[in-house]
Design a protein around this motif. Structure first.
Motif: not given
Length: 331
Positions: A254-255, A283-284, A287
């Protein structure tokens, strides 16, 4: 053992010593337990210190010693079975997959074999296809088995202790290519294996690199090279493959928006694919800056020729090159 400096092998040795000294129900059984050729320096003189009744060097019958250990575990003992080559552990699959993994489920949790099966990955040195397999994904596929792959000196000691004290059957997989790692270790603090998670070994913000066992070391080596080229790689060590808990990896991706998974096995139905699928499911799409990538062995048995081995096994340079493609830059 003087001081606090250990290598990967002596860290496991200290774990064996701790367990045998403090838990009378612990014993070790398997082949070549006294031999550096089989187990490196991880079991040196244990038979002399604790006796042949607790460090039992057996004839060559993987099935017999594993089956005996399952029975002993059901009777309340805490056996550690040692298979010096994962390839030959395949003779014991009935005891591992049909017995150890299933007992607790079949009797409603009223009994379960709390044994640890230590098996060693051997590669390179022109050993060939029947002595070089990393089959961790096989065992991670089986419900009822915990699967552990330590990549650091600390985990070689502490996860072995946690595995043996766990009430469930555990496959503990170590790798000869890690035996030269060294580190300072504090005194032992017992931990619950159920609380162990993937661990971030190096923080970064450009790309997430995930590994297990020797692949984690490869990831750290590649991350150091990438840093010299201005790429900040975050390295996450899986540590426990079953049950696989991807939360830390999801937070990292995500980061960074980029994911590379390194695995010492093959791609089809492998651990690298499981990691990627687990993250993609959670995770979408917004991202992701690039599609995830996995680096595994070529889908072929290991070669015997040293020249072919150099082409067969992934290197840090290969990881750096693939990371460059994810970063849209030449590395």
């Amino acid at each position: 053992m003087s001081g606090t400096r250990y290598n990967y092998g002596t860290a496991m040795l200290s774990a064996f010593e701790y367990l045998l000294e403090n838990y009378p129900e612990v014993f070790v059984i398997g082949q070549g337990l006294w031999s550096p050729w089989y187990v490196g320096n991880s079991m040196t003189d244990l038979d002399k210190k604790f006796g042949a009744h607790r460090v039992i060097d057996t004839p060559v019958s993987e099935s017999a010693c594993t089956g005996a250990a399952v029975g002993a575990a059901l009777a309340g003992m805490k056996p550690i079975v040692v298979h010096p080559r994962m390839d030959f552990m395949l003779y014991a699959m009935d005891a591992v997959v049909n017995q150890a993994a299933k007992w607790s489920h079949m009797v409603g949790g009223q009994a379960g074999p709390g044994l640890t099966i230590r098996t060693i990955i051997n590669r390179g040195g022109e050993q060939g296809a029947q002595h070089s397999q990393a089959l961790h994904a096989w065992f991670a596929h089986v419900p009822g088995l915990r699967v552990v792959m330590p990549a650091t000196v600390a985990d070689a000691r502490d996860l072995l202790i946690a595995s043996v004290l766990c009430p469930d059957p555990v496959i503990f997989i170590d790798d000869r290519w890690l035996y030269d790692l060294e580190d300072d270790l504090p005194p032992v603090v017992e931990r619950s294996l159920a609380s162990e998670r993937p661990q971030c070994l190096r923080e970064g913000h450009d790309i997430t690199i995930v590994g297990s066992g020797y692949s984690t070391r490869l990831a750290l080596d590649a991350a150091a090279l990438l840093q010299q080229q201005g790429v900040s790689a975050e390295v996450i060590d899986l540590r426990v493959l079953n049950p696989f808990l991807p939360d830390n990896i999801i937070a990292s991706v995500t980061k960074t928006g980029r994911l590379m998974v390194l695995d010492g096995g093959w791609s089809p139905c492998g651990m690298a694919g499981e990691v990627i699928a687990s993250v993609v499911e959670r995770v979408t799409p917004a991202v992701w800056k690039k599609s995830p990538v996995r680096i595994t062995l070529p889908f072929a048995p290991a070669p015997t020729s040293r020249v072919l081995e150099e082409a067969y096994y992934p290197t840090a340079a290969m990881v750096v090159s693939q990371a460059g493609q994810l970063m849209d830059k030449a590395c």
